[in-house]
Design a protein around this motif. Sequence first.
Motif, short mmCIF file in Angstrom:
data_model
loop_
_atom_site.label_atom_id
_atom_site.label_comp_id
_atom_site.label_asym_id
_atom_site.label_seq_id
_atom_site.Cartn_x
_atom_site.Cartn_y
_atom_site.Cartn_z
N THR A 70 -4.38 5.94 -4.91
CA THR A 70 -3.05 4.88 -4.27
C THR A 70 -2.33 4.54 -4.83
O THR A 70 -0.79 4.69 -5.08
CB THR A 70 -3.39 3.96 -3.15
N THR A 74 1.34 5.55 -6.49
CA THR A 74 2.74 4.04 -5.96
C THR A 74 3.71 4.05 -7.18
O THR A 74 4.56 3.36 -7.39
CB THR A 74 2.11 2.87 -5.04
N LYS A 77 5.65 6.33 -8.35
CA LYS A 77 7.18 6.52 -7.34
C LYS A 77 7.79 5.67 -7.62
O LYS A 77 9.35 5.67 -7.35
CB LYS A 77 6.30 6.38 -5.92
N CYS A 182 -5.69 -1.93 -2.04
CA CYS A 182 -4.78 -0.66 -1.71
C CYS A 182 -6.63 0.13 -1.46
O CYS A 182 -6.86 1.52 -2.10
CB CYS A 182 -3.96 -0.04 -2.74
N GLN A 194 1.21 3.22 3.53
CA GLN A 194 1.60 3.76 2.38
C GLN A 194 3.59 2.98 2.58
O GLN A 194 3.83 2.53 1.16
CB GLN A 194 2.19 4.82 2.11
N ASP A 198 4.44 0.23 -1.07
CA ASP A 198 5.86 0.24 -1.25
C ASP A 198 6.93 -1.02 -1.68
O ASP A 198 7.11 -0.79 -2.07
CB ASP A 198 6.90 1.76 -0.90
#
Length: 210
Positions: A70, A74, A77, A182, A194, A198
């Motif tokens: 996770t 992230t 991203k 997380c 999520q 984020d």
Amino acid sequence: MIEPDKNCSKCKRLKKFRDINIKQYPNWFNGAVPSIINKNSEILIVGLAPGLNGANKTGRPFTGDYAGLTLFHTLKKHGLLKGHYKEDGNDNLTLKNCSITNAVRCVPPKNLPKSDEIKNCENFLKSTISYHKNLRVIVALGLISHKSIIATFNLKQKDFKFGHSNKYNLTEKIKLLDSYHCSRYNINTKRLSQKMFDEIFIETKKILLN
Ligand code: SF4
């Protein structure tokens, strides 16, 4: 920067647990896990402690378990990670403008460190924090890391309540941003989505722009 010896034995219970794991899993890392350090980074992420089948196995924070999947997903991203993450750590991952450490460097039974163990490890966290001269944001993953961070800055716990997305000034230059950890448990129970995770990194990047 002061890093613990792989065989640090300040915490007797954790040392005992490590010795059991060494016998049971002789090919695993089984030691105090070093941080992922980028000296010039503005962001430091502080987790709780190595997971038994994660960092304790691979020797790299968050590597090998669900929380790591996770976290690294992230970070990628949000442009804070280059390369690809692999569960065994044999990858080409590099962090961009961030470092990752844990409040407690050795795996505790049932993921639960005791208060004296958290205290014993605080010096290593303090040293990791002060090593980052450009630090602007510390992201605390969970209550224990939040409290350890507050302790390393010699601040009063009562003035800094933990809560997801809570934000505080630790110094004029450094902010603390809280997030639920997380972990698989928090994701499965929907304490952390999520989207919520984020938002932590969107906010982190906003802080850096100010
Ligand atoms: S948790 Fe920290 S202080 Fe305790 S044995 Fe591990 S490295 Fe040493």
